[in-house]
Motif scaffolding. Structure first.
Motif, PDB file in Angstrom:
ATOM      1  N   HIS A 193       0.820  -1.212   0.000  1.00 46.88           N
ATOM      2  CA  HIS A 193       0.000   0.000   0.000  1.00 46.88           C
ATOM      3  C   HIS A 193       0.854   1.263   0.000  1.00 46.88           C
ATOM      4  CE1 HIS A 193      -4.264  -1.227   0.559  1.00 46.88           C
ATOM      5  NE2 HIS A 193      -3.696  -2.362   0.952  1.00 46.88           N
ATOM      6  N   GLU A 194       0.242   2.337  -0.506  1.00 47.33           N
ATOM      7  CA  GLU A 194       0.818   3.671  -0.383  1.00 47.33           C
ATOM      8  C   GLU A 194       0.593   4.135   1.063  1.00 47.33           C
ATOM      9  OE1 GLU A 194       2.507   5.794  -2.042  1.00 47.33           O
ATOM     10  OE2 GLU A 194       2.501   5.040  -4.109  1.00 47.33           O
ATOM     11  N   CYS A 195       1.667   4.223   1.823  1.00 47.88           N
ATOM     12  CA  CYS A 195       1.578   4.679   3.207  1.00 47.88           C
ATOM     13  C   CYS A 195       2.240   6.053   3.296  1.00 47.88           C
ATOM     14  CB  CYS A 195       2.260   3.687   4.151  1.00 47.88           C
ATOM     15  SG  CYS A 195       1.484   2.050   4.155  1.00 47.88           S
ATOM     16  N   ILE A 196       1.460   7.067   3.602  1.00 50.68           N
ATOM     17  CA  ILE A 196       1.951   8.441   3.624  1.00 50.68           C
ATOM     18  C   ILE A 196       2.922   8.613   4.791  1.00 50.68           C
ATOM     19  CG2 ILE A 196       1.277  10.861   3.806  1.00 50.68           C
ATOM     20  CD1 ILE A 196      -1.505   9.919   2.668  1.00 50.68           C
ATOM     21  N   GLN A 197       4.119   9.102   4.491  1.00 51.57           N
ATOM     22  CA  GLN A 197       5.194   9.157   5.478  1.00 51.57           C
ATOM     23  C   GLN A 197       5.326  10.553   6.097  1.00 51.57           C
ATOM     24  OE1 GLN A 197       6.998   6.219   6.166  1.00 51.57           O
ATOM     25  NE2 GLN A 197       5.345   5.447   4.849  1.00 51.57           N
ATOM     26  N   PHE A 198       5.688  10.572   7.382  1.00 46.59           N
ATOM     27  CA  PHE A 198       6.043  11.826   8.052  1.00 46.59           C
ATOM     28  C   PHE A 198       7.439  11.687   8.627  1.00 46.59           C
ATOM     29  CE2 PHE A 198       6.257  14.639  11.789  1.00 46.59           C
ATOM     30  CZ  PHE A 198       6.031  15.849  11.156  1.00 46.59           C
ATOM     31  N   LEU A 199       8.283  12.694   8.395  1.00 44.17           N
ATOM     32  CA  LEU A 199       9.655  12.662   8.879  1.00 44.17           C
ATOM     33  C   LEU A 199       9.771  13.431  10.193  1.00 44.17           C
ATOM     34  CD1 LEU A 199      11.774  13.264   5.655  1.00 44.17           C
ATOM     35  CD2 LEU A 199      10.861  11.126   6.571  1.00 44.17           C
ATOM     36  N   LEU A 200      10.438  12.834  11.182  1.00 46.81           N
ATOM     37  CA  LEU A 200      10.677  13.502  12.447  1.00 46.81           C
ATOM     38  C   LEU A 200      11.597  14.706  12.226  1.00 46.81           C
ATOM     39  CD1 LEU A 200      11.223  10.436  14.787  1.00 46.81           C
ATOM     40  CD2 LEU A 200       9.327  12.058  14.891  1.00 46.81           C
ATOM     41  N   PRO A 201      11.210  15.888  12.709  1.00 45.83           N
ATOM     42  CA  PRO A 201      12.038  17.084  12.464  1.00 45.83           C
ATOM     43  C   PRO A 201      13.453  16.956  13.021  1.00 45.83           C
ATOM     44  CG  PRO A 201       9.856  17.693  13.259  1.00 45.83           C
ATOM     45  CD  PRO A 201       9.956  16.205  13.399  1.00 45.83           C
ATOM     46  N   ARG A 202      13.589  16.315  14.187  1.00 40.79           N
ATOM     47  CA  ARG A 202      14.896  16.281  14.838  1.00 40.79           C
ATOM     48  C   ARG A 202      15.874  15.352  14.140  1.00 40.79           C
ATOM     49  NH1 ARG A 202      17.237  13.444  19.175  1.00 40.79           N
ATOM     50  NH2 ARG A 202      15.366  12.170  19.363  1.00 40.79           N
ATOM     51  N   THR A 222       6.848   1.302   7.146  1.00 40.29           N
ATOM     52  CA  THR A 222       6.017   1.386   5.947  1.00 40.29           C
ATOM     53  C   THR A 222       6.729   2.222   4.886  1.00 40.29           C
ATOM     54  OG1 THR A 222       4.867   3.321   6.838  1.00 40.29           O
ATOM     55  CG2 THR A 222       3.907   1.148   7.299  1.00 40.29           C
ATOM     56  N   ASP A 223       6.152   2.242   3.691  1.00 36.79           N
ATOM     57  CA  ASP A 223       6.771   2.983   2.598  1.00 36.79           C
ATOM     58  C   ASP A 223       5.689   3.569   1.704  1.00 36.79           C
ATOM     59  OD1 ASP A 223       8.789   4.089   1.169  1.00 36.79           O
ATOM     60  OD2 ASP A 223       9.572   2.218   0.343  1.00 36.79           O
ATOM     61  N   VAL A 246      -2.940   6.695   6.024  1.00 39.00           N
ATOM     62  CA  VAL A 246      -2.236   7.537   6.984  1.00 39.00           C
ATOM     63  C   VAL A 246      -2.465   6.968   8.377  1.00 39.00           C
ATOM     64  CG1 VAL A 246      -4.186   9.139   7.283  1.00 39.00           C
ATOM     65  CG2 VAL A 246      -1.864   9.906   7.794  1.00 39.00           C
ATOM     66  N   GLN A 247      -1.447   7.050   9.236  1.00 40.96           N
ATOM     67  CA  GLN A 247      -1.641   6.749  10.648  1.00 40.96           C
ATOM     68  C   GLN A 247      -1.406   8.026  11.443  1.00 40.96           C
ATOM     69  OE1 GLN A 247       1.102   4.472  13.363  1.00 40.96           O
ATOM     70  NE2 GLN A 247      -0.667   3.118  13.615  1.00 40.96           N
ATOM     71  N   THR A 248      -2.415   8.410  12.219  1.00 41.40           N
ATOM     72  CA  THR A 248      -2.290   9.575  13.089  1.00 41.40           C
ATOM     73  C   THR A 248      -3.284   9.439  14.226  1.00 41.40           C
ATOM     74  OG1 THR A 248      -2.077  11.990  13.124  1.00 41.40           O
ATOM     75  CG2 THR A 248      -3.901  11.073  11.848  1.00 41.40           C
TER      76      THR A 248
END
Length: 317
Positions: A193-202, A222-223, A246-248
């Motif tokens: 699946h297309e899993c929308i990614q979020f990058l940790l700022p730090r 995920t990717d 998305v997971q949130t």
């Protein structure tokens, strides 16, 4: 009349309450501006005076004994009465004034913190509040912030951390995406699946997705072809547009789930949550306005947790 307490013992009681509430001698020491050894000695004197252990200590954690819990409840009430008596005599509560600088992530900032601020200023109209809504970790010294709210506490920060909310995590996608890609039924299905990614700022690293599988907490790497930096809310915007899963936090998408804009998947692997904590340096001479703001945020967050975080979304719309 015989003297039953002393300034030294009253200080030990304050340290005991701090250690009990922060669940750490080190955090209590940071808050008081002393060393952990000094906190340990003070509580040791208190236990010797009372002839009962107040904490069960181990290398991994620290918790109150039954006697400690009962004693803490009484001490907390007594200290609150002392503070209130001083405020009535000196009028200090009416003098809460000045600027509070607080940093909060976009998710908590828009959904929780900002809607609460008018109620705080109604209580303390002489206080001004400057809010940085950003997922960037702030430097308390260089950036001159009083408080920060974060979903993750920096492991080596030396800051005092007070938990505010424990927010449930869920996975969802738009009906248009699910019609095309199908609903994942197992954690292994996420690889397709297309899993929308979020990058940790730090760190710049992808946030792993968190699940509970047969009673075990697991993380899944995920990717996907969509990566978001800085603003977590952008991942929801992409999901609503059919870009992928998305997971949130559930409270952020509850209205989307209710009206069908998003559809929850992998419910049987749910149950994980991510806490939001309030961070501060814990200086001994904290300004009254900051102390009152901390108490207010903890009080209101506990109320919201009991009411259910979804009430936040319903009140905003």
């Amino acid at each position: 009349m015989a003297r039953e307490t002393s300034g030294v013992m009253l200080g030990s009681i304050e340290l005991f309450c701090a250690a009990a509430e922060l669940e750490s001698f080190t955090a209590a020491a940071t808050q008081a501006g002393i060393t952990p050894a000094a906190v340990s000695r003070a509580i040791g004197r208190l236990e010797e005076r009372l002839a009962v252990p107040l904490f069960v200590r181990s290398t991994r954690r620290m918790r109150l004994t039954d006697a400690g819990r009962a004693y803490h409840a009484q001490c907390r009430q007594a200290l609150a009465q002392i503070v209130e008596a001083e405020r009535e005599l000196t009028g200090r509560q009416a003098e809460a004034a000045g600027l509070i600088r607080v940093s909060a992530p976009t998710t908590f900032g828009h959904s929780v913190l900002l809607p609460l601020l008018p109620a705080f200023r109604r209580r303390y109209p002489k206080v001004s509040i400057e809010v940085q809504v950003s997922n960037r970790n702030v430097d308390f010294t260089e950036d001159s912030f009083d408080l920060a709210i974060r979903a993750r506490t920096p492991p080596d920060s030396g800051l005092v951390a007070r938990q505010l909310l424990d927010a449930e995590l869920v996975v969802a996608g738009a009906p248009s995406y699910l019609r095309k890609a199908g609903k994942p039924k197992t954690l292994q299905d996420l690889a397709a699946h297309e899993c929308i990614q979020f990058l940790l700022p730090r760190t710049g690293q992808k946030v792993p997705w968190e699940f509970r599988d047969d009673g075990r907490d697991v993380q899944v790497e995920t990717d996907g072809h969509y990566t978001v930096t800085d603003d977590v809310l952008a991942t929801l915007t992409l999901a609503r547009a059919g870009a992928g899963l998305v997971q949130t936090h559930r409270y952020l998408m509850e209205q989307d789930l209710a009206d069908g804009t998003l559809v929850e998947v992998l419910q049987r692997f749910g149950g994980r949550s991510r806490p939001f904590s309030l961070l501060y340096t814990g200086t001994r001479h904290m300004p009254l306005r900051v102390r009152l703001f901390i108490d207010f945020l903890v009080e209101q967050s506990q109320r919201l947790q009991l009411e259910g975080l979804g009430a936040l979304t319903r009140r905003r719309r």
